[in-house]
Write a protein that holds these residues in place. Structure first.
Motif, PDB file in Angstrom:
ATOM      1  N   ASP B 318       0.854  -1.181   0.000  1.00 48.50           N
ATOM      2  CA  ASP B 318       0.000   0.000   0.000  1.00 48.50           C
ATOM      3  C   ASP B 318       0.897   1.240   0.000  1.00 48.50           C
ATOM      4  O   ASP B 318       1.643   1.474   0.956  1.00 48.50           O
ATOM      5  CB  ASP B 318      -0.890  -0.019   1.256  1.00 48.50           C
ATOM      6  N   LEU B 319       0.827   2.031  -1.079  1.00 48.51           N
ATOM      7  CA  LEU B 319       1.724   3.183  -1.198  1.00 48.51           C
ATOM      8  C   LEU B 319       1.390   4.263  -0.180  1.00 48.51           C
ATOM      9  O   LEU B 319       2.225   5.128   0.098  1.00 48.51           O
ATOM     10  CB  LEU B 319       1.665   3.764  -2.610  1.00 48.51           C
ATOM     11  N   ASP B 320       0.192   4.185   0.385  1.00 50.13           N
ATOM     12  CA  ASP B 320      -0.164   5.169   1.402  1.00 50.13           C
ATOM     13  C   ASP B 320       0.019   4.606   2.808  1.00 50.13           C
ATOM     14  O   ASP B 320      -0.455   5.189   3.791  1.00 50.13           O
ATOM     15  CB  ASP B 320      -1.567   5.715   1.133  1.00 50.13           C
ATOM     16  N   GLY B 321       0.753   3.496   2.901  1.00 53.48           N
ATOM     17  CA  GLY B 321       1.124   2.918   4.196  1.00 53.48           C
ATOM     18  C   GLY B 321       2.616   3.109   4.426  1.00 53.48           C
ATOM     19  O   GLY B 321       3.321   3.705   3.614  1.00 53.48           O
ATOM     20  N   PRO B 322       3.121   2.596   5.565  1.00 54.07           N
ATOM     21  CA  PRO B 322       4.524   2.819   5.925  1.00 54.07           C
ATOM     22  C   PRO B 322       5.500   1.933   5.144  1.00 54.07           C
ATOM     23  O   PRO B 322       5.103   0.929   4.555  1.00 54.07           O
ATOM     24  CB  PRO B 322       4.559   2.452   7.415  1.00 54.07           C
ATOM     25  N   LEU B 323       6.766   2.327   5.185  1.00 48.50           N
ATOM     26  CA  LEU B 323       7.858   1.577   4.540  1.00 48.50           C
ATOM     27  C   LEU B 323       8.080   0.268   5.303  1.00 48.50           C
ATOM     28  O   LEU B 323       8.298   0.294   6.512  1.00 48.50           O
ATOM     29  CB  LEU B 323       9.126   2.435   4.605  1.00 48.50           C
ATOM     30  N   PRO B 324       8.015  -0.889   4.629  1.00 51.93           N
ATOM     31  CA  PRO B 324       8.261  -2.147   5.350  1.00 51.93           C
ATOM     32  C   PRO B 324       9.744  -2.279   5.710  1.00 51.93           C
ATOM     33  O   PRO B 324      10.591  -1.644   5.096  1.00 51.93           O
ATOM     34  CB  PRO B 324       7.858  -3.211   4.335  1.00 51.93           C
ATOM     35  N   PRO B 325      10.055  -3.099   6.742  1.00 60.13           N
ATOM     36  CA  PRO B 325      11.465  -3.294   7.096  1.00 60.13           C
ATOM     37  C   PRO B 325      12.210  -4.067   6.009  1.00 60.13           C
ATOM     38  O   PRO B 325      11.598  -4.784   5.230  1.00 60.13           O
ATOM     39  CB  PRO B 325      11.398  -4.105   8.393  1.00 60.13           C
ATOM     40  N   ALA B 326      13.521  -3.881   5.954  1.00 56.35           N
ATOM     41  CA  ALA B 326      14.359  -4.631   5.003  1.00 56.35           C
ATOM     42  C   ALA B 326      15.757  -4.704   5.596  1.00 56.35           C
ATOM     43  O   ALA B 326      16.203  -3.748   6.239  1.00 56.35           O
ATOM     44  CB  ALA B 326      14.394  -3.925   3.659  1.00 56.35           C
ATOM     45  N   PRO B 327      16.433  -5.819   5.410  1.00 56.04           N
ATOM     46  CA  PRO B 327      17.774  -5.955   5.980  1.00 56.04           C
ATOM     47  C   PRO B 327      18.765  -5.071   5.229  1.00 56.04           C
ATOM     48  O   PRO B 327      18.604  -4.862   4.024  1.00 56.04           O
ATOM     49  CB  PRO B 327      18.106  -7.433   5.754  1.00 56.04           C
ATOM     50  N   PRO B 328      19.780  -4.533   5.917  1.00 51.88           N
ATOM     51  CA  PRO B 328      20.802  -3.760   5.192  1.00 51.88           C
ATOM     52  C   PRO B 328      21.608  -4.692   4.287  1.00 51.88           C
ATOM     53  O   PRO B 328      21.788  -5.866   4.590  1.00 51.88           O
ATOM     54  CB  PRO B 328      21.683  -3.193   6.307  1.00 51.88           C
ATOM     55  N   THR B 329      22.064  -4.162   3.148  1.00 57.29           N
ATOM     56  CA  THR B 329      22.854  -4.969   2.223  1.00 57.29           C
ATOM     57  C   THR B 329      24.287  -4.460   2.191  1.00 57.29           C
ATOM     58  O   THR B 329      24.619  -3.467   2.836  1.00 57.29           O
ATOM     59  CB  THR B 329      22.291  -4.869   0.789  1.00 57.29           C
ATOM     60  N   GLU B 330      25.114  -5.121   1.378  1.00 57.25           N
ATOM     61  CA  GLU B 330      26.513  -4.709   1.222  1.00 57.25           C
ATOM     62  C   GLU B 330      26.651  -3.546   0.237  1.00 57.25           C
ATOM     63  O   GLU B 330      27.743  -3.227  -0.198  1.00 57.25           O
ATOM     64  CB  GLU B 330      27.365  -5.891   0.774  1.00 57.25           C
ATOM     65  N   GLY B 331      25.540  -2.928  -0.117  1.00 52.85           N
ATOM     66  CA  GLY B 331      25.576  -1.796  -1.036  1.00 52.85           C
ATOM     67  C   GLY B 331      26.020  -0.521  -0.329  1.00 52.85           C
ATOM     68  O   GLY B 331      26.831  -0.543   0.589  1.00 52.85           O
ATOM     69  N   MET B 332      25.441   0.622  -0.746  1.00 51.16           N
ATOM     70  CA  MET B 332      25.843   1.913  -0.200  1.00 51.16           C
ATOM     71  C   MET B 332      25.124   2.097   1.145  1.00 51.16           C
ATOM     72  O   MET B 332      23.987   2.545   1.219  1.00 51.16           O
ATOM     73  CB  MET B 332      25.433   2.994  -1.188  1.00 51.16           C
ATOM     74  N   LYS B 333      25.837   1.729   2.232  1.00 47.36           N
ATOM     75  CA  LYS B 333      25.180   1.625   3.537  1.00 47.36           C
ATOM     76  C   LYS B 333      24.580   2.942   4.004  1.00 47.36           C
ATOM     77  O   LYS B 333      23.470   2.995   4.524  1.00 47.36           O
ATOM     78  CB  LYS B 333      26.197   1.158   4.589  1.00 47.36           C
ATOM     79  N   SER B 334      25.360   4.030   3.877  1.00 45.44           N
ATOM     80  CA  SER B 334      24.906   5.299   4.429  1.00 45.44           C
ATOM     81  C   SER B 334      23.610   5.742   3.753  1.00 45.44           C
ATOM     82  O   SER B 334      22.735   6.312   4.385  1.00 45.44           O
ATOM     83  CB  SER B 334      25.984   6.350   4.238  1.00 45.44           C
ATOM     84  N   ARG B 335      23.469   5.468   2.451  1.00 43.33           N
ATOM     85  CA  ARG B 335      22.290   5.911   1.734  1.00 43.33           C
ATOM     86  C   ARG B 335      21.050   5.123   2.176  1.00 43.33           C
ATOM     87  O   ARG B 335      19.973   5.660   2.350  1.00 43.33           O
ATOM     88  CB  ARG B 335      22.522   5.778   0.217  1.00 43.33           C
ATOM     89  N   GLN B 336      21.243   3.815   2.419  1.00 47.97           N
ATOM     90  CA  GLN B 336      20.125   2.991   2.895  1.00 47.97           C
ATOM     91  C   GLN B 336      19.607   3.532   4.228  1.00 47.97           C
ATOM     92  O   GLN B 336      18.405   3.664   4.449  1.00 47.97           O
ATOM     93  CB  GLN B 336      20.582   1.541   3.088  1.00 47.97           C
TER      94      GLN B 336
END
Lengths: 450, 450
Positions: B318-336
């Motif tokens: 639902d785009l009008d609901g909250p952001l679901p959780p997601a695990p951090p990846t080995e990508g650009m950590k600070s941006r996540q």
């Protein structure tokens, strides 16, 4: 349309001849002067050359010794240099050398696609495998890969690059502001390459240019090199000392192209020619003697060592005696053989040899009036030795000016050379076909089969 | 000399905001139009910006989804693009992004040295480690290297590049036509580097430019990123949503630079700012709403997925609901982390979040009159949050024009910004010191000790 001579201009800012930087006309800092390269590009365009061509090396010792007399010890990286020259010119093509051994296909594909886009379709890639241990040592190795391995890697590298260049079909971009559809994802394609040397998923993030793909250029002359030329090259830069070996090479490579299912007319063979042009033959000879007299002994020796794979240490040898034997190395095999053949066939001493090769590093040197030089080029062009030439003015800029002002008009008078650029792109000027996108072609074929 | 605001112009031809290409003022083909990039460079130079800055990615998915609405799916390679723009400008610096993970130090050193020579000392290198498995798969890997490994490699890569840039001492070139001595071999130096990731003998075959070395720029904000900045960076591009975190970052990085024995005044911290400028605040808000209204839902979702490391699949949510959780990846950590913090702190729904980050992909968005925007920039500049800013106009060219025509004069009236370029090189304009050649410095030190 009658067949015309194609011309490349081989114009390193530091000069071609080993002593060129000592010539009074040559700016001593030409190798690192952007303004000088701009002047050369403008002159080449005034002369209606197809392309400006630059060799390249990934080590300081490239093209000569790492000793004090080498003016080519430092200079520009050719793709950045040509990108800078592209917006300052309108028609001239730019053929930059880049290595299949020390670069990744994604990087190669991208930088040439970008140059091609910047220049409006005037880029060419001179594919080299790059010789020498000094270079290997700049890229995490102790010694260079064996010759045959370098060529296997080169074949795969070129295949991947060409596939990446087709990532976007020509009509992939819709850019519809109303609907918000920028491109059609069906017309964007992964390369999905997994080979012996490279694993590259793609797609490339640069679209095709006005000429589809940059022109593929190549210069190897060994057995491996000729096979590579037959398989991939659209323009071939080659070194011959006489019309007979040039004819043999021409027939051989055209036959190899045919064997690869290619149209031999789309494989242009362009031997290197280093012209000393005078209003008379005597004046041309004076120019030759003047430049040759500027070669320092240690630079001549260093040049021969560099050209023969870095193993021919001539220090202490009698320069007025014969060339001593040396084993072939894993470097540029064809060049090693050529240098030795020049010595043998002419009975040259070491000094005579370095004087002869210093002007063009193994390419054909012609000395004469515009008429004499045009006669030679015409003979090569009309008797199955060449589709055109890479002109290597021995010093710059005045030896280039001589060619543009004296020889080009003579070739035009004979109907052998253009009087205006025919097209917008390098391919159009060279008369090479537009490479259809492989995925568009496959879709068209499958539609026709339905 | 009073301290002045430094300004970078972040100008991707396709526009910064995800929907910018749908804006009526933005050329739909801007990303691949050289003429448009030229227009942007000329405007940045008219605005007396220190430098034109471009991010870069080595895969199609960079900076957004590989879906139909992404106008940044294809464009120029930045070093070739900047080489082409350099001769068309006189003062503007060019900061190009290049990867320490997917390039070799010799290649990196060479292309930036060449751009620096072409531009007369106006080049900068934005050092990135490059995130994402899609990129890794273009370079013979299945997955990206872990974050910490990328940074270890980056430290070594930069060390080697800087050493290579010193290969020739500034007075190495004698170019004496009389004696035939072109350079002094004593003033040409091998790098002789053997490290954990690279083995590079050198020397580099490009001399130093008018500014000695290209300026080192960096943008990482993780712990590893800040440490890298303190050790190497001369300009730091950083993303903050408010002045408090910007101040914390500023103090922290300056302290790290001091701990590395560096002068903190030679480490310029430049947060990104995306300005919507109006003659009134209402006009600015209208500009914001107009652009935000052009975002397609699927593009907003794709953007959030891209910015959070490619693992946040929001389709079906639902785009009008909250952001679901997601695990951090080995990508650009600070941006996540930043994206998630923006959602949490503002209580944003998914739709509100993508609308907010779409304009600047996590950078600070300011909306207001020239006076209001100048107030904000002045506050950040004078309270220890910034030495300058990277300006990210949300669409092009008119949002850049607005900044140049309305905000720059206001900053000049306040004495906060230059009224003419101070120097010839990027370093001179930024007030950064000329890096003395390490070998010349060692020789001078050993002479002083004798």
């Amino acid at each position: 349309m009658t067949r015309k001579i194609r011309l490349g201009a081989f114009l390193p800012g530091g000069g071609q001849h080993i002593a060129s930087w000592r010539h009074p006309d040559q700016p001593a800092d030409g190798a690192t002067s952007f303004a000088f390269h701009r002047r050369l590009a403008e002159t080449a365009e005034r002369g209606l050359f197809d392309a400006y061509f630059l060799a390249d090396g990934l080590a300081v010792g490239f093209g000569g010794a790492r000793e004090g007399g080498n003016a080519r010890v430092a200079g520009f990286e050719p793709v950045t240099l040509f990108s800078a020259l592209a917006p300052l010119t309108q028609h001239l093509g730019f053929i930059a050398t880049s290595s299949t051994t020390y670069e990744e296909p994604y990087t190669t594909a991208r930088k040439f696609a970008s140059l091609d886009l910047i220049s409006g379709g005037r880029a060419g890639w001179n594919v080299v495998t790059t010789t020498g241990d000094a270079t290997a040592q700049n890229f995490n190795r102790d010694t260079q890969l064996p010759h045959a391995d370098r060529y296997r890697r080169a074949h795969e590298h070129v295949d991947v690059v060409r596939k990446l260049w087709d990532s976007f079909e020509d009509d992939a971009f819709l850019r519809d502001k109303e609907t918000g559809v920028f491109f059609d994802p069906e017309k964007l394609h992964d390369a999905d390459h997994k080979g012996a040397h490279f694993s590259v998923k793609g797609p490339l993030n640069v679209p095709r240019s006005a000429q589809g793909h940059p022109v593929i250029v190549q210069a190897g002359q060994s057995e491996d090199g000729r096979d590579f030329a037959g398989a991939h090259a659209e323009v071939i830069f080659t070194a011959h000392q006489n019309v007979e070996t040039a004819r043999e090479f021409y027939a051989d490579v055209k036959a190899r192209a045919r064997a690869h299912g290619r149209n031999p007319d789309h494989v242009l063979i362009m031997p290197g020619v280093s012209p000393f042009v005078g209003r008379t033959e005597d004046e041309a000879r004076e120019k030759y003697d003047r430049l040759t007299g500027l070669i320092l002994e240690e630079d001549g020796i260093g040049l021969l060592n560099g050209l023969t794979g870095g193993t021919l240490d001539l220090k202490g040898h009698d320069l007025d005696g014969p060339l001593p034997p040396a084993p072939p190395t894993e470097g540029m095999k064809s060049r090693q053989e050529l240098i030795r053949r020049i010595a043998d066939e002419n009975g040259f001493t070491i000094r005579q040899l370095y004087r002869w090769v210093a002007s063009a590093r193994g390419h054909f040197t012609v000395i004469g009036s515009a008429t004499q030089i045009a006669d030679t080029l015409q003979e090569w062009f009309e008797t199955g030795a060449a589709d055109g030439f890479n002109i290597l003015p021995p010093w710059l800029p005045t030896a280039l000016d001589d060619f543009v002002d004296l020889v080009i008009p003579e070739l035009q008078r004979r109907g052998l050379f253009r009087t205006a650029y025919e097209g917008r792109t390098l391919r159009e000027n060279l008369g090479l076909p537009y490479p259809e996108n492989r995925y568009s072609a496959a879709r068209a074929a499958s539609r026709a089969a339905e």
